[in-house]
Design an enzyme around this catalytic site. Sequence first.
Site, short mmCIF file in Angstrom:
data_model
loop_
_atom_site.label_atom_id
_atom_site.label_comp_id
_atom_site.label_asym_id
_atom_site.label_seq_id
_atom_site.Cartn_x
_atom_site.Cartn_y
_atom_site.Cartn_z
N GLY A 135 11.32 -2.58 0.62
CA GLY A 135 11.59 -1.28 0.40
C GLY A 135 10.93 -0.56 1.64
N LYS A 190 18.78 -2.70 8.17
CA LYS A 190 18.36 -1.41 8.79
C LYS A 190 17.45 -1.58 10.17
CE LYS A 190 13.81 -2.48 7.27
NZ LYS A 190 12.65 -2.17 8.06
#
Length: 336
Positions: A135, A190
């Site tokens: 996260g 990402k």
Amino acid sequence: MRKQVGVIGAGSWGIALAKVLHTNGHAVTVWSIAEPEIVMLREKREHVEKLPGVMLPEDMVFTTDLKEAVSGRDYLILAVPSVFTRSTARSMAPYVRQGQVIVCVAKGIEEETLATLSDIVEQEIPEAEAAVMCGPSHAEEVGCGLPTTVVAGAGKKDVAEGVQDLFMNEVFRVYTSPDVLGMELGGALKNVIALAAGMADGLGYGDNTKAALITRGIAEMSRLATAMGASYETLGGLTGIGDLIVTCASRHSRNRKAGMLMGQGYTMQQATDEVKMVVEGVYSAKAAVRLAEKYGVDMPIVEAVNRVLFEEKPAKEAVKELMARDKRAEHSALRW
């Protein structure tokens, strides 16, 4: 309940998580293969190179003995860089007992096999219970106790909830998810998009460019992840768009920093040397292109990053090519 936890890897993220675990009352042993690193941690009670200012308690144990760090622990936190996950897991295997939980907290896809990190753990240590946690969570902020939210994922609900209970406190909030694949793809992909965001910063481009890269980047990540069987909701959550935002925008992001240097004219090797830490996006970039080809998914930003990294294409030219692509609708599923 107090748990015995082994943190395998003494980089910034491993140390930050070790501090969270100790704050929660657990007995923590941290392992590193590098003896000078362990000597520094024992003597200074601080990782002066990678996490300066974050002081570590006297009763936290540091060792180069992998058997000591692994044997008898309730949980093992696998925090080595993704490129070392397989070799480290293989070394850990003789000391892991049946059902021992191993939490993968690095982010990446193995270039040669296209395996995720939990796949690697399951292959190398089949007797273990593999879990992941990721996260938007820079080690520098977690180490200082700044409010952070992450997700714990596992194939079994009770395993994910066990990891949640292990880490969660008033400044470190942990959600759970069964979509381990989506979490790991979001965490790895990402980093590639963050390289592009850094390149744009290095070129002197503005907020408009950054917003475009983040938005179109999550579209690419979601296309690939759902094609591979992950859930779209995962990519729209903390381990997708959340992690992407923080990695593309933060001064702490090593992927953004490496991309920025390349935007300023550094080669990939010069940029990674300057960052002085593992730049995970460089290792995931080739794997992402191969996965896109395998699943027939269009990923123009990822392809452009690969050309800058491995074909010496100037970042400015790569951006021009992205802007000059054929015109199209934003969402093909929408109808007039």
